[in-house]
Design a protein around this motif. Sequence first.
Motif, PDB file in Angstrom:
ATOM      1  N   ARG A   1     -39.988 -59.387 -23.990  1.00  0.00           N
ATOM      2  CA  ARG A   1     -39.576 -59.733 -22.633  1.00  0.00           C
ATOM      3  C   ARG A   1     -38.205 -60.387 -22.613  1.00  0.00           C
ATOM      4  NH1 ARG A   1     -43.475 -59.570 -18.827  1.00  0.00           N
ATOM      5  NH2 ARG A   1     -42.290 -61.037 -17.548  1.00  0.00           N
ATOM      6  N   SER A   2     -37.795 -61.075 -23.687  1.00  0.00           N
ATOM      7  CA  SER A   2     -36.479 -61.718 -23.739  1.00  0.00           C
ATOM      8  C   SER A   2     -35.505 -60.743 -24.358  1.00  0.00           C
ATOM      9  CB  SER A   2     -36.542 -63.002 -24.581  1.00  0.00           C
ATOM     10  OG  SER A   2     -35.272 -63.589 -24.644  1.00  0.00           O
ATOM     11  N   LEU A   3     -34.663 -60.166 -23.537  1.00  0.00           N
ATOM     12  CA  LEU A   3     -33.808 -59.078 -23.978  1.00  0.00           C
ATOM     13  C   LEU A   3     -32.418 -59.571 -24.327  1.00  0.00           C
ATOM     14  CD1 LEU A   3     -34.841 -56.507 -21.267  1.00  0.00           C
ATOM     15  CD2 LEU A   3     -35.789 -56.823 -23.544  1.00  0.00           C
ATOM     16  N   PRO A   4     -31.818 -59.021 -25.407  1.00  0.00           N
ATOM     17  CA  PRO A   4     -30.480 -59.452 -25.782  1.00  0.00           C
ATOM     18  C   PRO A   4     -29.451 -59.017 -24.748  1.00  0.00           C
ATOM     19  CG  PRO A   4     -31.103 -57.529 -27.062  1.00  0.00           C
ATOM     20  CD  PRO A   4     -32.322 -57.933 -26.284  1.00  0.00           C
ATOM     21  N   ASN A   5     -28.502 -59.939 -24.467  1.00  0.00           N
ATOM     22  CA  ASN A   5     -27.365 -59.640 -23.578  1.00  0.00           C
ATOM     23  C   ASN A   5     -27.823 -58.891 -22.330  1.00  0.00           C
ATOM     24  OD1 ASN A   5     -24.800 -59.518 -22.625  1.00  0.00           O
ATOM     25  ND2 ASN A   5     -24.164 -57.788 -23.892  1.00  0.00           N
ATOM     26  N   PRO A   6     -28.622 -59.514 -21.477  1.00  0.00           N
ATOM     27  CA  PRO A   6     -29.236 -58.800 -20.364  1.00  0.00           C
ATOM     28  C   PRO A   6     -28.245 -58.217 -19.370  1.00  0.00           C
ATOM     29  CG  PRO A   6     -29.484 -61.173 -20.104  1.00  0.00           C
ATOM     30  CD  PRO A   6     -28.974 -60.946 -21.482  1.00  0.00           C
ATOM     31  N   THR A   7     -27.020 -58.703 -19.324  1.00  0.00           N
ATOM     32  CA  THR A   7     -26.083 -58.123 -18.363  1.00  0.00           C
ATOM     33  C   THR A   7     -25.725 -56.704 -18.746  1.00  0.00           C
ATOM     34  OG1 THR A   7     -24.182 -58.998 -19.580  1.00  0.00           O
ATOM     35  CG2 THR A   7     -25.087 -60.357 -17.821  1.00  0.00           C
ATOM     36  N   GLY A   8     -25.656 -56.402 -20.029  1.00  0.00           N
ATOM     37  CA  GLY A   8     -25.429 -55.040 -20.494  1.00  0.00           C
ATOM     38  C   GLY A   8     -24.141 -54.424 -20.004  1.00  0.00           C
ATOM     39  N   ILE A   9     -23.146 -55.252 -19.648  1.00  0.00           N
ATOM     40  CA  ILE A   9     -21.955 -54.678 -19.029  1.00  0.00           C
ATOM     41  C   ILE A   9     -20.802 -54.516 -20.009  1.00  0.00           C
ATOM     42  CG2 ILE A   9     -20.799 -56.811 -18.269  1.00  0.00           C
ATOM     43  CD1 ILE A   9     -20.366 -55.406 -15.598  1.00  0.00           C
ATOM     44  N   ARG A  10     -20.950 -55.000 -21.225  1.00  0.00           N
ATOM     45  CA  ARG A  10     -19.869 -54.914 -22.206  1.00  0.00           C
ATOM     46  C   ARG A  10     -19.719 -53.514 -22.769  1.00  0.00           C
ATOM     47  NH1 ARG A  10     -16.265 -58.318 -21.321  1.00  0.00           N
ATOM     48  NH2 ARG A  10     -17.117 -60.338 -20.823  1.00  0.00           N
ATOM     49  N   CYS A  11     -18.458 -53.181 -23.087  1.00  0.00           N
ATOM     50  CA  CYS A  11     -18.196 -51.865 -23.686  1.00  0.00           C
ATOM     51  C   CYS A  11     -18.629 -51.861 -25.142  1.00  0.00           C
ATOM     52  CB  CYS A  11     -16.706 -51.540 -23.609  1.00  0.00           C
ATOM     53  SG  CYS A  11     -16.092 -51.446 -21.923  1.00  0.00           S
TER      54      CYS A  11
ATOM     55  N   PRO B 262      -6.387 -46.617 -14.007  1.00  0.00           N
ATOM     56  CA  PRO B 262      -7.355 -45.790 -14.750  1.00  0.00           C
ATOM     57  C   PRO B 262      -8.074 -44.782 -13.857  1.00  0.00           C
ATOM     58  CG  PRO B 262      -8.198 -48.030 -14.476  1.00  0.00           C
ATOM     59  CD  PRO B 262      -6.777 -48.049 -14.042  1.00  0.00           C
ATOM     60  N   LEU B 263      -8.314 -45.147 -12.580  1.00  0.00           N
ATOM     61  CA  LEU B 263      -8.952 -44.190 -11.679  1.00  0.00           C
ATOM     62  C   LEU B 263      -8.075 -42.955 -11.484  1.00  0.00           C
ATOM     63  CD1 LEU B 263     -10.547 -46.434  -8.903  1.00  0.00           C
ATOM     64  CD2 LEU B 263     -11.743 -44.868 -10.447  1.00  0.00           C
ATOM     65  N   ASN B 264      -6.767 -43.182 -11.416  1.00  0.00           N
ATOM     66  CA  ASN B 264      -5.847 -42.052 -11.296  1.00  0.00           C
ATOM     67  C   ASN B 264      -5.987 -41.119 -12.498  1.00  0.00           C
ATOM     68  OD1 ASN B 264      -3.366 -40.769  -9.995  1.00  0.00           O
ATOM     69  ND2 ASN B 264      -2.609 -41.207 -12.057  1.00  0.00           N
ATOM     70  N   ALA B 265      -6.047 -41.722 -13.700  1.00  0.00           N
ATOM     71  CA  ALA B 265      -6.201 -40.918 -14.912  1.00  0.00           C
ATOM     72  C   ALA B 265      -7.555 -40.218 -14.928  1.00  0.00           C
ATOM     73  CB  ALA B 265      -6.036 -41.803 -16.145  1.00  0.00           C
TER      74      ALA B 265
ATOM     75  N   ASN C 263     -10.172 -44.146 -20.051  1.00  0.00           N
ATOM     76  CA  ASN C 263      -9.787 -44.872 -18.844  1.00  0.00           C
ATOM     77  C   ASN C 263     -10.996 -45.475 -18.137  1.00  0.00           C
ATOM     78  OD1 ASN C 263      -6.711 -44.589 -17.984  1.00  0.00           O
ATOM     79  ND2 ASN C 263      -7.298 -42.742 -19.103  1.00  0.00           N
ATOM     80  N   ALA C 264     -12.139 -44.816 -18.263  1.00  0.00           N
ATOM     81  CA  ALA C 264     -13.357 -45.417 -17.719  1.00  0.00           C
ATOM     82  C   ALA C 264     -13.673 -46.715 -18.459  1.00  0.00           C
ATOM     83  CB  ALA C 264     -14.523 -44.450 -17.820  1.00  0.00           C
ATOM     84  N   GLY C 265     -13.443 -46.708 -19.771  1.00  0.00           N
ATOM     85  CA  GLY C 265     -13.634 -47.933 -20.552  1.00  0.00           C
ATOM     86  C   GLY C 265     -12.677 -49.031 -20.118  1.00  0.00           C
ATOM     87  N   ILE C 266     -11.415 -48.656 -19.848  1.00  0.00           N
ATOM     88  CA  ILE C 266     -10.429 -49.634 -19.370  1.00  0.00           C
ATOM     89  C   ILE C 266     -10.875 -50.230 -18.040  1.00  0.00           C
ATOM     90  CG2 ILE C 266      -8.071 -49.896 -18.497  1.00  0.00           C
ATOM     91  CD1 ILE C 266      -7.234 -47.742 -20.545  1.00  0.00           C
ATOM     92  N   LEU C 267     -11.325 -49.366 -17.146  1.00  0.00           N
ATOM     93  CA  LEU C 267     -11.775 -49.827 -15.832  1.00  0.00           C
ATOM     94  C   LEU C 267     -12.995 -50.734 -15.973  1.00  0.00           C
ATOM     95  CD1 LEU C 267     -11.442 -49.665 -12.774  1.00  0.00           C
ATOM     96  CD2 LEU C 267     -12.860 -47.606 -12.790  1.00  0.00           C
TER      97      LEU C 267
END
Length: 670
Positions: free
Chosen positions: A660-670, A296-299, A327-331
């Motif tokens: 203060r209690s936030l949903p899905n704190p990792t926030g890394i999902r697409c 994906p980085l190549n793309a 491709n950023a989403g794939i990565l």
Amino acid sequence: MKHPLVNESLRVPDLHVEATDHLTDALVASENRMLRRVELLSEVVFETDDSGALVFLNKAWTTITGHPVADCLGRRLHEFVLEDDRSRCERIITGALAEEGSSLRLLDARGGLIWMEISVSRTNDGGVVGALHNATRRKQSEDELAKLSLVASYTANMVMIADRDGLTEWVNQAFITHTGYTLADMRGKKPGSILQGPDTDRATVARISARLKEGVSCCEELINYTRQGKPYLISMQITPVRGAGGMIERFISIQTDVSEMRKTSLELEEAKKRAESANEAKTQVLATISHEMRTPLNAILGSTDLALEADGDAAVRRSHLTTIHENAGILLRFISDMLDVSKIEAGQFDLQLVSLSLRTSLEAVLTPLGARAAAKGLAFDLSFDESLPCWVMADPDRLRQIVVNLVENAIKFTDQGGLKVEVFRLEAGPAGGAGFGIRVIDTGIGIAPEDQSRIFLRFERGEVSKTRSKGGAGLGLSIVKSLVEALGGKISVKSSLGQGAEFSVVLPLVVAPDVVPTRDLHPPLRNHGSEVAEGIPSRILVAEDTNANFAIVEIFLQKAGHQVIRAVNGRDAVAGAKEVDLILMDVEMPDMDGLEATRLIRRAESEEGRAAVPILALTAHALQGYRERCLEAGCTGYLTKPVRRDRLIETVRAALSGRRSLPNPTGIRC
């Protein structure tokens, strides 16, 4: 009528003389025969008179001692005996000492020592008849054996000495201790008849026997058995010992128990193989990671170059930007999977059971996936068991991961036909109570039986030649299996090559109480201009030292109606904390990092009695434990890079509203 010249008185004496002559001749002949036999004996035969003087010696005397018989007759036997043994010799001759086990040391004509075993018998005239047996060689052999035994008794190795016929003569203490067999158990016996057992290699035994018959040393490994029947592996060297004439007189066997050494060697060999296998697997994993990131980085990089070169052509530029975005989403998805693997390996991912509408939530997830299947020309069908309850308790994020991974996998490996998703109820679930299942059936390339156990392993895929063109790191099914098992469920697969695949997941069914659902599995996107309409435009300090990252966050926040102020390091953030409504704090910054800046801000607020400003940690760290470090430092919430606009705006809005209690704190999902 008798002849007148015959004198009758003279005939009888003549007959007596003739008979006497015949008897004498017979006795002489017998004596000569006996003498010849005695002379042929290898043992010394002697006779003494009543005074103890030698009156007879056979030729063996000269052969053994070197003394001429004629020079010795008339002398006493003890004159030829070593001085220390003379008194004992006299007592033997006179009968004062029993002859059993009696031995004497004689001196030969050259002064050499000869060991003789003596036996005597008294004659009627007061003399003795005796025999002397040459025991020098045996005595030397015994002395040599004693010396060998003395040396061998001090070694930790097992030592066994056998005679020329292979019969045991001596074993050392190490042998006794190790095997449990004493010298009395072994003496006079073939070692193999006692020590060998069912696992002893007969070919090795035959090879040893052949070498010993040839009179050469041999070194072999063999399984022997202790008295208790315990097998042990020995490394054994057997060496023949030759006498002065070159003839083999005995064999010495030195044995070492190598059972533990061999076990250790095998363990080391297995460890080496595992290490080599692990290293090979590591190399393969790194190659897979490199491929999945570089593709994906190549793309992305290529499309970026092309977009920059697209002079004024908005359509071309948009096409390249779309490629970059996809491709950023794939990565990002690959990085998320890698992080999930790390959390799963450490057992550090949390499950959050909330009430949700199972059908609505699954349909929300499957609708865009159905569109992807249709874009590929595949049929897509969803069937839902109407007997399932409306509201259930489940972890929405984990359930979404399971469904998305299974369906995306089916779409990836299906080129013709279609796929079907079935949601059904089970009266007897995996935990014993009620359960529900999700079955994904496709008409794709299928999975060979020998590959079906491997596809759930990390970085493993099916038959490479058939799956390489489909891409993927081989993480999806591994993550699904771990998540399903963490939720108390099971996953299975039915497939064959060319006949499609059927994946089934069964999970416990927990009916939710009749309340408003906590969360939806796939919440709708928000209108990010609504914050202004809701009356909460805010001044937000973004502490970020990287220009590109700051520019992206700034645009996202400004479009949402917020005013953005920048701090390039932790010290600037501390200085500007009083003037803003919220801080987005990058954790890794020069001069002063974000966590130290947060601690200083919280200390100042406490000392000055000011209200705490919400601080959201903004970091590229997404492993378990880092979020806790941020919260311990005083952060209100936690966002991971890359920051997605929807998650950023939702988290900022929640923090500004006091949550203060936030949903899905990792926030890394697409």
